[in-house]
Structure formats: structure tokens, C-alpha cells
Design a protein around this motif. Sequence first.
Motif, mmCIF file in Angstrom:
data_model
loop_
_atom_site.group_PDB
_atom_site.id
_atom_site.type_symbol
_atom_site.label_atom_id
_atom_site.label_comp_id
_atom_site.label_asym_id
_atom_site.label_seq_id
_atom_site.Cartn_x
_atom_site.Cartn_y
_atom_site.Cartn_z
ATOM 1 N N GLU A 89 0.845 -1.178 0.000
ATOM 2 C CA GLU A 89 0.000 0.000 0.000
ATOM 3 C C GLU A 89 0.891 1.242 0.000
ATOM 4 O O GLU A 89 1.723 1.424 0.894
ATOM 5 C CB GLU A 89 -0.895 0.017 1.237
ATOM 6 C CG GLU A 89 -1.746 1.270 1.335
ATOM 7 C CD GLU A 89 -2.608 1.310 2.581
ATOM 8 O OE1 GLU A 89 -3.220 2.376 2.835
ATOM 9 O OE2 GLU A 89 -2.684 0.284 3.299
ATOM 10 N N HIS A 90 0.754 2.093 -0.986
ATOM 11 C CA HIS A 90 1.531 3.325 -1.057
ATOM 12 C C HIS A 90 0.864 4.370 -0.163
ATOM 13 O O HIS A 90 -0.321 4.671 -0.312
ATOM 14 C CB HIS A 90 1.626 3.818 -2.500
ATOM 15 C CG HIS A 90 2.424 2.887 -3.375
ATOM 16 N ND1 HIS A 90 3.795 2.881 -3.386
ATOM 17 C CD2 HIS A 90 2.025 1.905 -4.226
ATOM 18 C CE1 HIS A 90 4.228 1.951 -4.222
ATOM 19 N NE2 HIS A 90 3.176 1.345 -4.741
ATOM 20 N N VAL A 91 1.655 4.913 0.752
ATOM 21 C CA VAL A 91 1.127 5.835 1.757
ATOM 22 C C VAL A 91 1.485 7.267 1.369
ATOM 23 O O VAL A 91 2.660 7.621 1.248
ATOM 24 C CB VAL A 91 1.708 5.508 3.146
ATOM 25 C CG1 VAL A 91 1.141 6.463 4.192
ATOM 26 C CG2 VAL A 91 1.406 4.053 3.520
ATOM 27 N N ARG A 92 0.479 8.084 1.137
ATOM 28 C CA ARG A 92 0.702 9.484 0.752
ATOM 29 C C ARG A 92 1.501 10.222 1.827
ATOM 30 O O ARG A 92 1.545 9.811 2.991
ATOM 31 C CB ARG A 92 -0.636 10.191 0.540
ATOM 32 C CG ARG A 92 -1.415 9.720 -0.686
ATOM 33 C CD ARG A 92 -2.754 10.457 -0.770
ATOM 34 N NE ARG A 92 -3.571 10.242 0.424
ATOM 35 C CZ ARG A 92 -4.243 11.186 1.058
ATOM 36 N NH1 ARG A 92 -4.206 12.437 0.613
ATOM 37 N NH2 ARG A 92 -4.979 10.899 2.115
ATOM 38 N N CYS A 93 2.095 11.341 1.444
ATOM 39 C CA CYS A 93 2.955 12.117 2.335
ATOM 40 C C CYS A 93 2.107 12.968 3.283
ATOM 41 O O CYS A 93 2.149 14.210 3.258
ATOM 42 C CB CYS A 93 3.913 12.988 1.519
ATOM 43 S SG CYS A 93 5.192 13.770 2.532
ATOM 44 N N LYS A 94 1.319 12.282 4.104
ATOM 45 C CA LYS A 94 0.484 12.928 5.103
ATOM 46 C C LYS A 94 0.469 12.050 6.354
ATOM 47 O O LYS A 94 0.345 10.825 6.253
ATOM 48 C CB LYS A 94 -0.950 13.115 4.603
ATOM 49 C CG LYS A 94 -1.111 14.154 3.494
ATOM 50 C CD LYS A 94 -2.564 14.298 3.098
ATOM 51 C CE LYS A 94 -2.755 15.380 2.054
ATOM 52 N NZ LYS A 94 -2.465 16.733 2.579
ATOM 53 N N LEU A 127 3.488 -1.682 3.807
ATOM 54 C CA LEU A 127 3.345 -0.273 3.489
ATOM 55 C C LEU A 127 4.599 0.245 2.792
ATOM 56 O O LEU A 127 5.723 -0.093 3.164
ATOM 57 C CB LEU A 127 3.103 0.542 4.757
ATOM 58 C CG LEU A 127 2.016 0.035 5.715
ATOM 59 C CD1 LEU A 127 1.878 0.976 6.893
ATOM 60 C CD2 LEU A 127 0.696 -0.141 4.989
ATOM 61 N N SER A 128 4.405 1.095 1.806
ATOM 62 C CA SER A 128 5.491 1.764 1.098
ATOM 63 C C SER A 128 5.287 3.267 1.259
ATOM 64 O O SER A 128 4.313 3.830 0.754
ATOM 65 C CB SER A 128 5.484 1.370 -0.389
ATOM 66 O OG SER A 128 6.522 2.034 -1.085
ATOM 67 N N LEU A 129 6.198 3.920 1.981
ATOM 68 C CA LEU A 129 6.032 5.336 2.266
ATOM 69 C C LEU A 129 6.446 6.187 1.077
ATOM 70 O O LEU A 129 7.206 5.757 0.203
ATOM 71 C CB LEU A 129 6.843 5.723 3.505
ATOM 72 C CG LEU A 129 6.555 4.934 4.791
ATOM 73 C CD1 LEU A 129 7.224 5.598 5.987
ATOM 74 C CD2 LEU A 129 5.063 4.762 5.032
ATOM 75 N N ALA A 130 5.949 7.410 1.049
ATOM 76 C CA ALA A 130 6.274 8.345 -0.031
ATOM 77 C C ALA A 130 7.765 8.654 0.007
ATOM 78 O O ALA A 130 8.322 8.971 1.062
ATOM 79 C CB ALA A 130 5.457 9.617 0.131
ATOM 80 N N LYS A 131 8.411 8.555 -1.135
ATOM 81 C CA LYS A 131 9.862 8.691 -1.218
ATOM 82 C C LYS A 131 10.322 10.037 -0.666
ATOM 83 O O LYS A 131 9.880 11.093 -1.099
ATOM 84 C CB LYS A 131 10.315 8.538 -2.668
ATOM 85 C CG LYS A 131 11.817 8.518 -2.836
ATOM 86 C CD LYS A 131 12.204 8.242 -4.271
ATOM 87 C CE LYS A 131 13.726 8.196 -4.424
ATOM 88 N NZ LYS A 131 14.120 7.903 -5.830
#
Length: 349
Positions: A31-36, A55-59
Amino acid sequence: MPALRALAGAAAIATATTAFTAVPAAAHTPEHVRCKTSALIAAITRANTQGFGKLSLAKGCVYDFTAPFSGDDATPPITVPVTIDGNGATLRRGTTAHLFRLLDVATGGRATLSDLKIENGNVTGDGGGLLVQNGGTLHATSVLVKGNTASNNGGGLESLGTLRLVRSRVANNNAAGSGGGISSEGATSVISTSIEGNTASRFFGGGVFNDGLITITRSSITGNRVTAGDGGGLWNNYQMTVNDSTIVDNTASDHGGGVTNAQLGRATFNRSTIAKNTAGLLAGGIYNVDSGSYLVLNLSSVIKNKAGSAPGGVFNETGDVVVNKHSPITGNLPTNCVGSPSPVTGCTG
């Protein structure tokens, strides 16, 4: 300490004596997690609800928390297997009056972290940046734990469960109690990791405080300090093995600039170096103290340490044991071992 003794006979301690069993990756798309921060909180909440998460955090994102999710935690305590690929992101307590840590691995939780920074946590209690509760497991690779603060133990992180830290850095954290960088009361493995510039304001272990079972391998413990206590680099009260590592330039206001091995401590150093550490009172190198402490130096050197009073190298209290296997103790000031109540085998001057 009672919790530790119970844990010592449990599976967590057995786990640390064998290879760490990684949590199998869940067979689903990350799941790509937006930068929030709200997006990360929601993602961890979903993972806990469904029983797993990847989870995959925003780069490169800085998730800047200004208030806790609940209690002392910026994010929901992890209660299930969760993998977090940080992608160079930072979890940070931002400019705020609120006090909280960034991550909490609860009982039953199994967190796997990589390529992530944990910064500026500040908590009333233990584990300024990270907390691993009794029965929790954390496997962290390429993680930076920096600039966190605890009012008690574990400025950077506190582990009561199972911790494995690989190719990581624990730097410039502060504990008002013990364990400026790491406080371990469970089963901990530290591999190819730097523990540097951490401070314990009182009591024990500027870099690491251990009241459990810990193995440190191919790592460096440098520039840590205790401002009112013992064990500038390492303080051990139970079982510690240090392999192929360096303990250098640490400072204790009282005893054991590099290492204090105390109470029930059984410490073994293999092919390691304890050098250029400083103690205000006794034992710039190693302070082996309290009836029953047992210290083994195997192909390890204790050199160029300094103390306010003799000995500057190794202090061995009456009734304690030091086993020296081809390990030089030399160049320490004001003496190497003279002034120690019990002799240190293989040490002169």
C-alpha cells in the motif's frame, strides 16, 4: 528486572540465540502511503484491522507529527505483522508542545522497517523514538534513530521484546535515566550498526543499557556518555556478547568509561577493541563490579583508556572474575590494572 527474569526463560530469549526468523512478507501489493501523517495513521490502522500490512512510504517524505494519535504514540501501536519500506522517509515529531514517540510495537506485533528515519521523539517514560513492548518484535534495517529523548530509559529506543538492528545508526539521543541510545531488557541483536553521540543523564549506559540478552557484532559504540553514572559506552547487567566491534571515545562521570559489567553481568568480548575511553573515577576501560560478575576478554584489546584514579584500564572487584585470552591491556592511565581489588589475569602495571 522481574519482567526480564520471566522473559529470560521465554521464547524471545531462545530466539536471540539462534538466527532471527523474519516475518514472511504478506502476499499482497504494498500500500503506497501518501505524504500525510493522517494517511500513515490510517494505513497502520487498516493493517491492524486486517491482521497484516505491507506499506510503502512516499519517497523522501517527512511525516511531521504535531500531536499523538493516542497516549504517548504518534501512530497506532502495531499489533500484527507489518512491513514498512521507508523509501528514505522520515517520521518526525515536529514543532509542538506535545510529547510522544514515533512508533510502538505492541505485544503480538511484528514490525519490519527499512530505509527509514525516526527523529525528535520526546516521551515521558521509556523509548523516545521507538518502543518494543514485551512480546513485540522489531526487525530494522538501514534505519536512523536520531535526536530522540526519553524522561526515563531508552532515549533512542527501548526494547522489552525482540529487537534486531542491522546496518543502522543510533545517534544523538538522550535519556534522563539509562540507555541514551538503546535500552534493552529483552533479546537484542545489533549488527553492523553505529551507536554514537548518545547521552544518559544519570545511572547507566550512555550508548547501550542491557538488562537482557544482547549480541553486538561488527558495530561501533563511539562518543557516548553518562553525565552522572557508570558505563559511558555499554552497561551490562545480564548477558552480553560483543564480536568484532569497537568501543572508543566514550565517557562516564563515575566508572567504566568504555564498559561497566555489573551485578549479574556475564560479558564476553571477542576480537574487539576498548580504547580511548574516559572515566572520572575508576576504570576508563572496563569496570567489572558486584559479586558474581564475569568478564571474558578473547583476542580483544583494552588500550589507551584514562581514569581519574587507578586503575585506568580494567577494575575487577573482589569476588568477580576476569578471564583474559590473549588480550593486551596496555597504555592505560594512570595504571593498566594496579589498584584493582582483585587481580586481572595477563595484566601488569
